[in-house]
Design a protein around this motif. Structure first.
Motif, PDB file in Angstrom:
ATOM      1  N   GLY A  38      -5.766  -7.992  -6.963  1.00 34.48           N
ATOM      2  CA  GLY A  38      -6.517  -6.749  -7.122  1.00 34.48           C
ATOM      3  C   GLY A  38      -6.363  -5.779  -5.967  1.00 34.48           C
ATOM      4  O   GLY A  38      -7.221  -4.916  -5.763  1.00 34.48           O
ATOM      5  N   SER A  39      -5.282  -5.891  -5.222  1.00 37.41           N
ATOM      6  CA  SER A  39      -5.081  -5.002  -4.072  1.00 37.41           C
ATOM      7  C   SER A  39      -4.907  -3.558  -4.538  1.00 37.41           C
ATOM      8  O   SER A  39      -4.332  -3.304  -5.598  1.00 37.41           O
ATOM      9  N   PRO A  40      -5.388  -2.586  -3.758  1.00 38.50           N
ATOM     10  CA  PRO A  40      -5.151  -1.183  -4.106  1.00 38.50           C
ATOM     11  C   PRO A  40      -3.658  -0.883  -4.164  1.00 38.50           C
ATOM     12  O   PRO A  40      -2.859  -1.496  -3.449  1.00 38.50           O
ATOM     13  N   ARG A  41      -3.271   0.052  -5.007  1.00 42.86           N
ATOM     14  CA  ARG A  41      -1.857   0.434  -5.090  1.00 42.86           C
ATOM     15  C   ARG A  41      -1.323   0.925  -3.744  1.00 42.86           C
ATOM     16  O   ARG A  41      -0.130   0.842  -3.472  1.00 42.86           O
ATOM     17  N   MET A  42      -2.233   1.438  -2.923  1.00 37.11           N
ATOM     18  CA  MET A  42      -1.837   1.885  -1.595  1.00 37.11           C
ATOM     19  C   MET A  42      -1.178   0.748  -0.813  1.00 37.11           C
ATOM     20  O   MET A  42      -0.209   0.968  -0.070  1.00 37.11           O
ATOM     21  N   VAL A  43      -1.697  -0.473  -0.990  1.00 34.35           N
ATOM     22  CA  VAL A  43      -1.157  -1.619  -0.265  1.00 34.35           C
ATOM     23  C   VAL A  43       0.289  -1.860  -0.682  1.00 34.35           C
ATOM     24  O   VAL A  43       1.179  -2.035   0.159  1.00 34.35           O
ATOM     25  N   HIS A  44       0.553  -1.859  -1.991  1.00 35.13           N
ATOM     26  CA  HIS A  44       1.917  -2.071  -2.459  1.00 35.13           C
ATOM     27  C   HIS A  44       2.837  -0.931  -2.003  1.00 35.13           C
ATOM     28  O   HIS A  44       4.011  -1.155  -1.676  1.00 35.13           O
ATOM     29  N   THR A  45       2.284   0.285  -1.971  1.00 31.51           N
ATOM     30  CA  THR A  45       3.081   1.430  -1.518  1.00 31.51           C
ATOM     31  C   THR A  45       3.487   1.266  -0.064  1.00 31.51           C
ATOM     32  O   THR A  45       4.626   1.569   0.318  1.00 31.51           O
ATOM     33  N   ILE A  46       2.553   0.775   0.760  1.00 33.58           N
ATOM     34  CA  ILE A  46       2.859   0.549   2.179  1.00 33.58           C
ATOM     35  C   ILE A  46       3.990  -0.462   2.312  1.00 33.58           C
ATOM     36  O   ILE A  46       4.928  -0.270   3.097  1.00 33.58           O
ATOM     37  N   TYR A  47       3.920  -1.542   1.522  1.00 33.23           N
ATOM     38  CA  TYR A  47       4.978  -2.553   1.582  1.00 33.23           C
ATOM     39  C   TYR A  47       6.326  -1.971   1.156  1.00 33.23           C
ATOM     40  O   TYR A  47       7.365  -2.250   1.766  1.00 33.23           O
ATOM     41  N   ILE A  48       6.314  -1.168   0.102  1.00 28.79           N
ATOM     42  CA  ILE A  48       7.568  -0.579  -0.389  1.00 28.79           C
ATOM     43  C   ILE A  48       8.167   0.362   0.654  1.00 28.79           C
ATOM     44  O   ILE A  48       9.374   0.339   0.922  1.00 28.79           O
ATOM     45  N   LEU A  49       7.306   1.197   1.272  1.00 31.43           N
ATOM     46  CA  LEU A  49       7.796   2.108   2.305  1.00 31.43           C
ATOM     47  C   LEU A  49       8.342   1.349   3.503  1.00 31.43           C
ATOM     48  O   LEU A  49       9.388   1.710   4.074  1.00 31.43           O
ATOM     49  N   LYS A  50       7.642   0.302   3.888  1.00 27.53           N
ATOM     50  CA  LYS A  50       8.128  -0.523   5.007  1.00 27.53           C
ATOM     51  C   LYS A  50       9.484  -1.129   4.673  1.00 27.53           C
ATOM     52  O   LYS A  50      10.394  -1.154   5.509  1.00 27.53           O
ATOM     53  N   LEU A  51       9.610  -1.598   3.434  1.00 32.31           N
ATOM     54  CA  LEU A  51      10.854  -2.237   3.016  1.00 32.31           C
ATOM     55  C   LEU A  51      12.011  -1.237   2.976  1.00 32.31           C
ATOM     56  O   LEU A  51      13.112  -1.518   3.473  1.00 32.31           O
ATOM     57  N   LEU A  52      11.759  -0.064   2.413  1.00 33.08           N
ATOM     58  CA  LEU A  52      12.831   0.922   2.230  1.00 33.08           C
ATOM     59  C   LEU A  52      13.170   1.674   3.515  1.00 33.08           C
ATOM     60  O   LEU A  52      14.347   1.882   3.822  1.00 33.08           O
ATOM     61  N   VAL A  53      12.118   2.076   4.263  1.00 32.09           N
ATOM     62  CA  VAL A  53      12.344   2.939   5.422  1.00 32.09           C
ATOM     63  C   VAL A  53      12.613   2.121   6.681  1.00 32.09           C
ATOM     64  O   VAL A  53      13.664   2.266   7.318  1.00 32.09           O
ATOM     65  N   LEU A  54      11.664   1.246   7.045  1.00 31.47           N
ATOM     66  CA  LEU A  54      11.837   0.476   8.277  1.00 31.47           C
ATOM     67  C   LEU A  54      12.970  -0.524   8.141  1.00 31.47           C
ATOM     68  O   LEU A  54      13.881  -0.572   8.985  1.00 31.47           O
ATOM     69  N   TYR A  55      12.941  -1.321   7.073  1.00 31.80           N
ATOM     70  CA  TYR A  55      13.908  -2.405   6.980  1.00 31.80           C
ATOM     71  C   TYR A  55      15.280  -1.941   6.499  1.00 31.80           C
ATOM     72  O   TYR A  55      16.268  -2.035   7.234  1.00 31.80           O
ATOM     73  N   ALA A  56      15.348  -1.435   5.263  1.00 28.62           N
ATOM     74  CA  ALA A  56      16.653  -1.127   4.682  1.00 28.62           C
ATOM     75  C   ALA A  56      17.321   0.054   5.395  1.00 28.62           C
ATOM     76  O   ALA A  56      18.428  -0.071   5.937  1.00 28.62           O
ATOM     77  N   LEU A  57      16.655   1.206   5.403  1.00 27.97           N
ATOM     78  CA  LEU A  57      17.255   2.382   6.033  1.00 27.97           C
ATOM     79  C   LEU A  57      17.426   2.170   7.531  1.00 27.97           C
ATOM     80  O   LEU A  57      18.480   2.479   8.110  1.00 27.97           O
ATOM     81  N   GLY A  58      16.389   1.621   8.175  1.00 24.82           N
ATOM     82  CA  GLY A  58      16.474   1.379   9.617  1.00 24.82           C
ATOM     83  C   GLY A  58      17.620   0.447   9.958  1.00 24.82           C
ATOM     84  O   GLY A  58      18.376   0.688  10.907  1.00 24.82           O
ATOM     85  N   GLY A  59      17.753  -0.638   9.183  1.00 27.50           N
ATOM     86  CA  GLY A  59      18.821  -1.590   9.451  1.00 27.50           C
ATOM     87  C   GLY A  59      20.201  -1.005   9.238  1.00 27.50           C
ATOM     88  O   GLY A  59      21.125  -1.246  10.034  1.00 27.50           O
ATOM     89  N   ILE A  60      20.352  -0.221   8.182  1.00 25.66           N
ATOM     90  CA  ILE A  60      21.658   0.396   7.903  1.00 25.66           C
ATOM     91  C   ILE A  60      22.028   1.387   8.989  1.00 25.66           C
ATOM     92  O   ILE A  60      23.178   1.429   9.463  1.00 25.66           O
ATOM     93  N   VAL A  61      21.062   2.210   9.408  1.00 25.46           N
ATOM     94  CA  VAL A  61      21.338   3.201  10.457  1.00 25.46           C
ATOM     95  C   VAL A  61      21.737   2.502  11.750  1.00 25.46           C
ATOM     96  O   VAL A  61      22.730   2.872  12.397  1.00 25.46           O
ATOM     97  N   VAL A  62      20.964   1.486  12.146  1.00 20.09           N
ATOM     98  CA  VAL A  62      21.286   0.770  13.386  1.00 20.09           C
ATOM     99  C   VAL A  62      22.674   0.137  13.289  1.00 20.09           C
ATOM    100  O   VAL A  62      23.491   0.240  14.216  1.00 20.09           O
ATOM    101  N   ALA A  63      22.957  -0.519  12.167  1.00 23.03           N
ATOM    102  CA  ALA A  63      24.244  -1.217  12.016  1.00 23.03           C
ATOM    103  C   ALA A  63      25.418  -0.252  12.027  1.00 23.03           C
ATOM    104  O   ALA A  63      26.445  -0.507  12.677  1.00 23.03           O
TER     105      ALA A  63
END
Length: 603
Positions: A38-63
């Motif tokens: 029953g988590s707010p959709r905001m929680v899932h949105t935070i996870y998605i943003l972290k995954l796409l921006v910090l992890y995926a995009l961040g990792g690709i840019v650094v690499a």
């Protein structure tokens, strides 16, 4: 469900909290079946943003930037570059070791703060769990300044390997003459390998938090193997992870995992579809035939057969089809937001599937028979299979992560039962977070709803096979259970040591003993029921009842077949238990002997 508001159970909180424990479990298990956590959709949105921006995009840019490759949007020019894969692995290890990848955020019991990891592991005085007491130089259960320095050195060594430019590799040039980016400098990988091992010997939490069971072999392969052998070894590694996880699902546990996992997925918006995974919602919450098919066809079969096809296929279209299946498999897991939230790990494995099997296919000289030595192949296979085999026959000796039992439902787990008011004593422990209920209150929940939210996690546990056994032991041993505060140990563990990935070995007697040293619970104030994973060839699970003040007070077993056939709320009472040892029973003969000895003296 709102974007910022949780989807709370439709109950009157005062009335609900006065109900017997198992009646509350019945209501909350049915609620989970329709609404998940029953988590707010905001929680899932935070996870998605972290995954796409910090992890995926961040990792690709650094690499790409540190490897002198075209900008990240030129995907066709970097996706199959070996140094990009190496750096993406290093980026993942760095984020996992900091604590901002898996086991992060509200779905992992971290609300305020949302990060565990570094906030605990860089702080002297927090709890440290050594894996083996016989290892010299690891005594104690508190983190020292030396441990903090070791941890900081590990982070620095990972960052140094990640940020350094690539170097020329003769073996890479021989296999891929057009490659100009090179590889990560092998000598830079020695420090993170050594430091990860030393950190792990001092504190297994850091090693498991870094997902060392999977990434340490990869770093080793990067450092010591010539290029073609390295690619083949990496294929063997991912094959063992996949097949090991798939084989571990062959049993009675995994079908119990799928329904609550699907129910928790925000990508499944229809209640009727969630209900279809249960036999007769809400009267019978055992897995339906649909759930069984999802588990053992969509799960077990895919995770065993498809990787074997990928590993041995020399047909391009068959390989593309198998790779597509595995990418979809991992993206589906991401979409369900499992409670340990291993989202980054799944994205890395989806990319690894494409990179290893399509970027360097078997028919281009990267199959098992192309390895430089059959002895090397045999050594790699034996080394990679050692811990999965040992851990499945002796789960008491090996964490379920090196045993490759991800998502299998066959977990060591526990529940903690506090006497009224005793839970607050946990705030005496040196750590960087408060009890989860206090975190939820500080986050804005009313205290009663914070309590109900915490009880949803133990209702989730009852929906799994071991939950029925754990609660059966609680009911048998604690007549006052309805007045006690019962907590899911995985969440408790996260608040105490900053990490948990579903591994009950992180909250066994060692953690309880360390907590007791600071808290000083009185006998009966905190009683834990803890159970080990089911071993291969066994039909039972072994449990312990642990009093924080007294230690282990009972051992016994239950039959897995009887646990999986019960409802989460145990309407027929506790499942049958076989007590193999009890402190109370073992004390009786001693008391009788003492009494008889006393009479003899008086005579």
């Amino acid at each position: 469900m709102g974007f910022t508001k949780p989807d709370l159970p439709q109950v009157d909180p005062d009335t609900f909290l006065r109900k017997p424990l198992m009646e509350r479990m019945r209501i909350l298990a049915a609620n989970w079946a329709e609404h998940g956590f029953g988590s707010p959709r905001m929680v899932h949105t935070i996870y998605i943003l972290k995954l796409l921006v910090l992890y995926a995009l961040g990792g690709i840019v650094v690499a790409t930037v540190t490897s002198d490759l075209p900008a990240f949007w030129h995907v066709s020019q970097w996706w199959d570059q070996p140094i990009v894969y190496q750096k993406f692995v290093l980026w993942t290890v760095l984020l996992e070791t900091i604590g901002v990848a898996g086991s992060w955020g509200p779905l992992a019991g971290k609300v305020k703060p949302m990060t565990g990891g570094i906030l605990f592991w860089a702080r002297p005085g927090t709890i440290r769990l050594r894996p083996w007491k016989w290892v010299p130089g690891t005594a104690g259960d508190r983190r020292t300044r030396f441990d903090v320095a070791l941890y900081a050195a590990l982070l620095i060594s990972l960052a140094a390997s990640l940020l350094a430019p690539g170097v020329h590799s003769d073996s890479l040039s021989a296999a891929e003459p057009e490659n100009t980016s090179g590889l990560v400098r092998p000598v830079l990988l020695i420090a993170p390998i050594v430091l990860l091992i030393i950190n792990g010997l001092r504190d297994k939490t850091v090693f498991l938090g870094a997902r060392g069971e999977q990434y340490l072999p990869a770093l080793f392969f990067f450092a010591v193997l010539p290029f073609v052998d390295m690619i083949i070894a990496l294929k063997l590694l991912i094959l063992v992870v996949w097949v090991g996880a798939g084989v571990s699902k062959l049993g009675k546990h995994f079908s119990q995992v799928v329904p609550p996992m699907v129910s928790n997925s925000p990508s499944v918006p229809f209640k009727w579809l969630k209900r279809a995974h249960y036999r007769d919602f809400p009267r019978d919450l055992r897995p339906s035939r649909i759930a069984d098919v999802m588990a053992h066809v969509g799960g077990t079969t895919v995770e065993v057969i498809t990787p074997l096809v990928l590993f041995f296929s020399t047909n391009i279209w068959l390989t593309v089809a198998a790779a597509t299946v595995m990418v979809i498999f991992h993206l589906f897991i991401v979409s369900t937001f499992p409670l340990a939230v291993p989202l980054e790990w799944n994205v890395l494995f989806a990319y690894a599937t494409v990179f290893l099997f399509l970027g360097f296919p078997n028919w281009d000289g990267y199959g098992l028979t192309d390895i430089s030595s059959p002895w090397l192949a045999a050594t790699l296979i034996a080394g990679l299979l050692f811990f999965p085999i040992l851990g499945n026959f002796r789960p008491d000796k090996v964490s379920f992560l090196p045993s490759m039992r991800q998502y299998a439902g066959n977990w060591a787990s526990a529940v903690w039962a506090f006497a009224p008011g005793a839970e607050s004593k946990l705030n005496r422990v040196t750590r960087s977070a408060k009890n989860q209920i206090d975190q939820f209150v500080e986050f804005g929940y009313e205290p009663q709803w914070a309590e109900i939210t915490m009880q949803q996690t133990i209702a989730w546990r009852t929906m799994h096979s071991q939950g029925r056994g754990l609660f059966s032991v609680l009911l048998k041993n604690l007549p006052d259970i309805d007045s006690r505060t019962v907590r899911e140990a995985e969440f408790i563990c996260n608040s105490l040591i900053g990490f948990n990935f579903g591994d009950g070995h992180l909250h066994n007697e060692d953690l309880i003993r360390a907590v007791q040293q600071e808290v000083g619970f009185e006998p009966g104030e905190l009683v834990i029921v803890w159970v080990e994973s089911q071993a291969w060839g066994s039909k039972v699970q072994h449990y312990k009842v642990i009093d924080a003040a007294l230690g282990v007070i009972e051992r016994g077993t239950w039959k897995v077949a009887e646990a999986v056939e019960e409802q989460p709320w145990l309407p027929n009472g506790p499942i049958p238990l076989e007590v193999t040892w009890s402190l109370a029973l073992s004390a009786r003969p001693a008391a009788r002997d003492e009494q008889e000895h006393g009479h003899g003296a008086l005579a």
